[in-house]
Design an enzyme around this catalytic site. Structure first.
Site, PDB file in Angstrom:
ATOM      1  CG  ASN A 110      -1.712   0.394   1.045  1.00 55.62           C
ATOM      2  OD1 ASN A 110      -2.535   0.629   0.436  1.00 55.62           O
ATOM      3  ND2 ASN A 110      -2.163   1.804   2.689  1.00 55.62           N
ATOM      4  CB  ILE A 119      -4.443   3.142  -7.257  1.00 53.53           C
ATOM      5  CG1 ILE A 119      -4.096   2.436  -8.430  1.00 53.53           C
ATOM      6  CG2 ILE A 119      -3.543   2.066  -5.806  1.00 53.53           C
ATOM      7  CD1 ILE A 119      -2.932   1.408  -8.410  1.00 53.53           C
ATOM      8  N   PRO A 120      -6.574   4.733  -5.075  1.00 55.74           N
ATOM      9  CG  PRO A 120      -8.989   3.936  -3.625  1.00 55.74           C
ATOM     10  CD  PRO A 120      -7.828   3.441  -5.042  1.00 55.74           C
ATOM     11  CB  CYS A 121      -2.761   3.458  -1.393  1.00 55.43           C
ATOM     12  SG  CYS A 121      -2.468   5.388  -1.307  1.00 55.43           S
ATOM     13  CG  HIS A 122      -7.185   8.345  -0.291  1.00 59.53           C
ATOM     14  ND1 HIS A 122      -6.900   8.030  -1.604  1.00 59.53           N
ATOM     15  CD2 HIS A 122      -8.332   8.943   0.226  1.00 59.53           C
ATOM     16  CE1 HIS A 122      -7.770   8.218  -2.391  1.00 59.53           C
ATOM     17  NE2 HIS A 122      -9.082   9.055  -1.233  1.00 59.53           N
TER      18      HIS A 122
END
Length: 157
Positions: A110, A119-122
């Protein structure tokens, strides 16, 4: 490989890609003079990110070409299934990938996500709901989660 820079509410974003797709989006901790010329292969990515920051876009429809290991790519693929306005824990993400014991490896993958916001790693948080680790800085993670929140805080004055 083509490069573009764009202003965002969180700083200057650097985009990299070519005909095979978008390879990287990162946020810089310094200001750069912005070149008004956007390479054609990055125009759609810049446009979609602008829409995201304006609150007009919840999903991205871009050809992605991130560089990483097979495991990292599996994690990044799973991240793309976290809905806008939602969060999951690292533990939940590990379970989704079929190995609860891989939580540290999932967290490491991540953290190596090369496509900031796309790519929504948040959207991945600690099991206790805490904002844990974010390569772009926790202040940016907090901003992104608030930006995506379905419940907006109202001002009293």
């Amino acid at each position: 490989m083509e490069t573009a820079h764009m202003a965002t509410p969180l700083g200057i974003a650097k985009l990299e890609g070519d005909e095979q797709g978008l390879c990287a989006v990162s946020v810089l901790n310094s200001d750069l003079p912005l070149d008004p010329i956007i390479p054609e292969v990055l125009e759609d990515a810049v446009y979609q990110l602008q829409e995201y920051f304006e609150g007009k876009r919840k999903d991205f429809s871009l050809v992605l070409n991130p560089r990483g290991t097979a495991f990292q790519k599996r994690v990044w693929e799973a991240l793309q299934h976290i809905p806008f306005g939602r969060t999951v824990s690292y533990l939940e993400l590990s379970k989704t990938l079929g190995d609860v014991k891989a939580i540290r490896a999932v967290a490491a993958a991540n953290g190596k996500n090369p496509l900031w916001i796309i790519i929504p790693c948040h959207r991945v948080i600690g099991s206790d709901g805490s904002l844990t680790g974010y390569a772009g800085g926790l202040h940016r993670k907090k901003w992104l989660l608030e930006h995506e929140s379905p419940v907006q805080q109202q001002r009293l004055f």
